[in-house]
Design a protein around this motif. Structure first.
Motif, mmCIF file in Angstrom:
data_model
loop_
_atom_site.group_PDB
_atom_site.id
_atom_site.type_symbol
_atom_site.label_atom_id
_atom_site.label_comp_id
_atom_site.label_asym_id
_atom_site.label_seq_id
_atom_site.Cartn_x
_atom_site.Cartn_y
_atom_site.Cartn_z
ATOM 1 N N VAL A 84 1.036 3.082 -8.602
ATOM 2 C CA VAL A 84 0.735 1.859 -9.401
ATOM 3 C C VAL A 84 -0.889 2.929 -10.437
ATOM 4 O O VAL A 84 -1.168 4.105 -9.389
ATOM 5 C CB VAL A 84 0.527 0.565 -8.513
ATOM 6 N N THR B 36 0.482 8.045 1.594
ATOM 7 C CA THR B 36 0.803 7.440 0.968
ATOM 8 C C THR B 36 0.655 8.204 -0.422
ATOM 9 O O THR B 36 1.457 7.780 -1.777
ATOM 10 C CB THR B 36 1.447 6.111 0.188
ATOM 11 N N GLY B 37 -0.123 9.075 -0.872
ATOM 12 C CA GLY B 37 -0.341 9.816 -1.771
ATOM 13 C C GLY B 37 -1.332 8.957 -2.317
ATOM 14 O O GLY B 37 -1.232 9.592 -3.948
ATOM 15 N N ALA B 38 -2.103 8.345 -2.013
ATOM 16 C CA ALA B 38 -3.469 7.299 -2.537
ATOM 17 C C ALA B 38 -4.413 8.381 -2.843
ATOM 18 O O ALA B 38 -4.598 9.177 -2.093
ATOM 19 C CB ALA B 38 -3.507 6.222 -1.844
ATOM 20 N N LEU C 153 1.021 2.979 -3.007
ATOM 21 C CA LEU C 153 -0.493 3.293 -4.043
ATOM 22 C C LEU C 153 -0.184 4.324 -5.061
ATOM 23 O O LEU C 153 -1.265 4.746 -5.849
ATOM 24 C CB LEU C 153 -1.383 3.520 -2.790
ATOM 25 N N GLY C 154 0.738 5.168 -4.382
ATOM 26 C CA GLY C 154 0.620 6.335 -5.426
ATOM 27 C C GLY C 154 1.516 6.950 -6.826
ATOM 28 O O GLY C 154 0.862 7.747 -7.255
ATOM 29 N N SER D 13 1.074 -1.170 0.288
ATOM 30 C CA SER D 13 -0.137 0.030 0.109
ATOM 31 C C SER D 13 1.248 1.270 -0.033
ATOM 32 O O SER D 13 0.601 2.036 -0.025
ATOM 33 C CB SER D 13 -1.207 0.191 0.922
ATOM 34 N N GLY D 14 2.148 1.357 0.573
ATOM 35 C CA GLY D 14 2.994 2.379 0.139
ATOM 36 C C GLY D 14 3.326 2.870 -1.373
ATOM 37 O O GLY D 14 3.423 3.928 -1.486
ATOM 38 N N GLN E 93 -8.737 4.353 -3.713
ATOM 39 C CA GLN E 93 -7.328 3.715 -2.883
ATOM 40 C C GLN E 93 -7.809 3.793 -1.237
ATOM 41 O O GLN E 93 -7.415 2.897 -0.680
ATOM 42 C CB GLN E 93 -6.302 3.732 -3.665
#
Lengths: 252, 498
Positions: free
Chosen positions: A108, B410-412, A105-106, A102-103, B416
């Protein structure tokens, strides 16, 4: 690399958590922020990546104004800044591997990630990071079956997945015993030294700060009162930062 | 002895004093009113009977003031102004037993009067319970001798019942999950949208929906309007295409507006916002006044216009002006708390729907579709969506915010974040609630047949109406057996998953 200009944060109800804090952080530093509980350390951390909205002032990350960034820009900035938390903040019911992935996620494809589909090289990278922090064998265990120290290492692996330029560690060892604390901080030190990643870390114990930090900054009641080398924090400054009644407690 | 609540109202902490007074007043209005209501039969006969109830209000106030002056009021104790424990006690202060405190005694009095009144109102009649037992003999005798040959027809209906509950629950689940995210405060309160985008997006959305509707009509015009398949095609495609038009229009309008805002055309964007809010204001005024006309005077807007013109146009103008007033003060870029509005609206709809029992919903649907299991299923489904939606959303609101923060950092993006931080935390309670709802639906489906909703209830009530108690007995035994089995199985499933 990171410039904080006149940062102020007033919470609802009038609590002034940060008062005109100005600070510059250079690349490759291991900056330690110390101060009493409630002095604004966590707020400062969270204002840097805007998990908390500052009331006034600016945060400039590599020249980009974080405080005025649009949601898209903010996400792009956030993925370059990783964060490690005091209470680990892992998703308990998910596996360690999912937590670490999940780290990423920014970076992918958002739609693929919604179905938990990560490219194989990302999974490889996740396993490598888990090996680096020494818990590769726990990759498929549920996150809440790990001990505190192990969970924090998973947190560090998650942070490493972002390939960050800056790591913000908000009291990463406050919930851990002394030996495990050293273990975790040694990982952060190695990341700082070997990968050149800047680390900003909140710590409670002064000897940890002296041992690992290249520069110390102290907050008191929301104001920056000290900025200098670890060796410069003598008894006088200690009393100033922590109060006249405070006694130094060792964790070495 | 202190004198008068009135004097103390001007002292410090007047809001606390007011609260104390309010509590006392409430209690001492309720007590005489309840006592009077006990004799409501006699009072209804008196010429000014109704006024007597009203008299409790000033009596309550007087009592409140009197008691506060004497220092024996409950309100003061509730508000924390007086304590039962003497002020000079140090260390362990033994609380007085409840029957020796003001609050305890008053509460006991209120409970007693309420119970007595309740006994009267619900017409508890123990005499009937004990003296009419012999009338049960016939029915009891028949209930205890089940007529097993009736089992054949009943089993088929029981299967229908189980599937009724199953389908209702299963179809309700995905809809409820979707709705619950919009009713979760922690997710919704972060969502805002600029006024400009919303205003123009709204207009374009309506336009898009209208266009789509016209399109369907035009495309189906040459075909026979009454043929079954044409009706079906039109019935399904029109709402679907209108939805598409709505969404496409909203997106298009939003993009256009965002482009305009970013290119700095303040005059145009501000003008657009003002125009739209003026129109919306007029529309709101129209809707409100139609509603008032309909409810208050059983009239429609057309009659309203005809009879009372020019007032209706005045109302529209007022609405437009109010809308403009709202729109003027905001620039197009200001953010509108869209999430909060959506949250409030969705929550309200869910609560209202939940308050209406499936029985009543079944009545509505039986009239719309025909008798049979389908309306019963839809009734259960509608109620399940509302109930599950509320339960799910409460779960979402109570998740740990730590992992949410971590994933966000994390920038999601929002979606997400929801999938990685929210969903894993809510899965066990979701399953538990779903199984709970399934239990309720099974029990509900056994009786929804009473209003024509299909299932075993239909047969059960039919037998009861014909006095065939022996068959009723078989039906009840079957229901109990099946429901208990399903309860047990679902409890085991729940254990395994959690």
């Amino acid at each position: 690399m990171l410039e904080i200009r006149h940062l102020t944060k007033v919470y609802e109800g009038g609590v002034r958590a940060l008062e005109d804090v100005s600070l510059t952080v250079d690349e490759g530093e291991f900056l330690v922020v110390i101060g009493l509980s409630g002095s604004g350390k966590s707020t400062l951390m969270r204002c840097i990546n805007r998990l908390v909205e500052p009331t006034g002032g600016q945060v400039l990350y590599r020249g980009i104004d974080v405080t005025a960034a649009s949601p898209e820009e903010l996400r792009r900035i956030r993925r370059r800044i990783a964060m490690v938390f005091q209470h680990f903040n892992l998703v308990r019911r998910s596996t360690v591997l999912t937590n670490v992935l999940s780290g990423r996620l920014g970076y992918v494809n958002p739609w693929a990630s919604l179905l938990h589909r990560f490219p194989p090289q990302e999974v490889q990278r996740a396993m490598q990071n888990l090996e680096r922090v020494g818990i590769a064998e726990k990759a498929y265990a549920r996150a809440d079956t790990l001990s505190g120290g192990q969970q924090q290492r998973v947190g560090i692996a998650r942070a490493l997945m972002q390939e960050p330029e800056l790591i913000l560690a908000d009291e990463p060892v406050s919930a851990l015993d002394p030996a495990t604390s050293h273990g975790v901080l040694r990982h952060l030190e190695a990341i700082n030294r070997d990968d050149g990643i800047t680390v900003i870390c909140n710590l409670h114990f002064l000897d940890l700060a002296r041992r690992y930090g290249t520069r110390i900054v102290a907050l008191k009641e929301g104001r920056l009162i000290f900025d200098g080398k670890p060796a410069e924090v003598d008894r006088g400054w200690f009393r100033e930062i922590y109060g006249q009644e405070a006694e130094e407690v060792g964790v070495s | 002895m202190r004198w008068g609540a009135m004097r103390c109202l001007y002292g410090s902490g007047w809001s606390v004093r007011l609260k104390a007074l309010a509590v006392d007043w409430l209690i001492w209005t309720y007590l005489p009113a309840a006592a009077l209501y006990y004799f409501r039969g006699a009072i209804a006969g008196l010429p000014y009977g109704r006024w007597l109830y009203g008299a409790s209000i000033p009596v309550g106030l007087l009592m409140a003031i009197l008691l506060q002056a004497l220092g024996t009021s409950v309100g003061e104790r509730v508000a924390g102004l007086v304590s039962e424990v003497p002020a000079d006690t140090v260390g362990f202060a033994l609380r007085r037993p409840w029957y020796r405190t003001q609050v305890g005694l008053t509460v006991a009095l209120v409970c007693l009067i309420t119970l007595v009144l309740g006994w009267r109102i619900t017409q508890i009649n123990l005499y009937n319970v004990f003296t009419r037992a012999d009338r049960m003999a016939n029915m009891t005798d028949r209930l205890l001798r089940p007529y097993w040959p009736a089992l054949g027809a009943l089993v088929e209906k029981m299967i229908e019942t189980i599937f009724l509950a199953l389908m209702a629950t299963v179809i309700a689940i995905p809809i409820a999950i979707l709705v619950s995210f919009f009713a979760a405060r922690n997710l919704m309160h972060r969502v805002t949208a600029p006024y400009g985008t919303l205003a123009v997006g709204f207009v374009f959305a309506v336009g898009g929906a209208w266009l789509a509707s016209r399109l369907v009509d035009w495309a189906l015009a040459p075909l026979a309007a009454t043929a079954i398949d044409v009706v079906l095609v039109r019935g399904v495609s029109k709402p679907l295409l209108m939805l598409v038009g709505l969404v496409a229009g909203a997106i298009l309008g939003g993009r256009t507006m965002r482009h305009l805002i970013e290119s700095g055309r303040h005059g145009a964007t501000h003008g657009a916002v003002v125009l739209v809010t003026a129109v919306l204001g007029a529309m709101a005024a129209y809707v409100l006044s139609s509603f008032v006309a309909m409810v208050g005077y059983a009239a429609s807007w057309a009659i309203f216009v005809r009879e009372l013109s020019p007032w209706p146009y005045v109302v529209l103008a007022v609405g437009a002006v109010a809308g403009t007033g709202v729109g003027w003060r905001k620039s197009a870029g200001d953010s509108f708390p869209l999430g909060q509005v959506v949250y409030t609206v969705v929550r309200f709809i869910l609560n209202a729907t939940r308050s209406i029992e499936p029985f009543v919903w079944a009545l509505v649907f039986v009239t719309w579709f025909r008798l049979g299991p389908f309306p019963g299923m839809v009734a259960l489904m509608v109620h399940s969506i509302a109930s599950l939606g509320k339960l799910y959303s409460e779960q979402i609101e109570s998740i740990e915010s730590g992992p949410l923060e971590a994933v966000r950092a994390t920038g999601a993006n929002e979606l997400q974040t929801v999938v990685y931080a929210v969903v894993p935390q809510i899965v066990p309670p979701f399953i538990a609630f779903t199984i709970y709802r399934w239990d309720i639906n099974v029990r509900m489906s056994t009786i929804i047949g009473l209003v024509g909703g299909g299932g075993i209830g239909q047969l059960l009530f039919q037998y009861q109406n014909l006095g065939q108690w022996r068959s009723v007995s078989v039906a009840v035994i079957l229901i109990v057996a099946v429901v208990m089995t399903l309860d047990y199985l679902s409890a085991r499933v729940r254990e395994r998953i959690i």
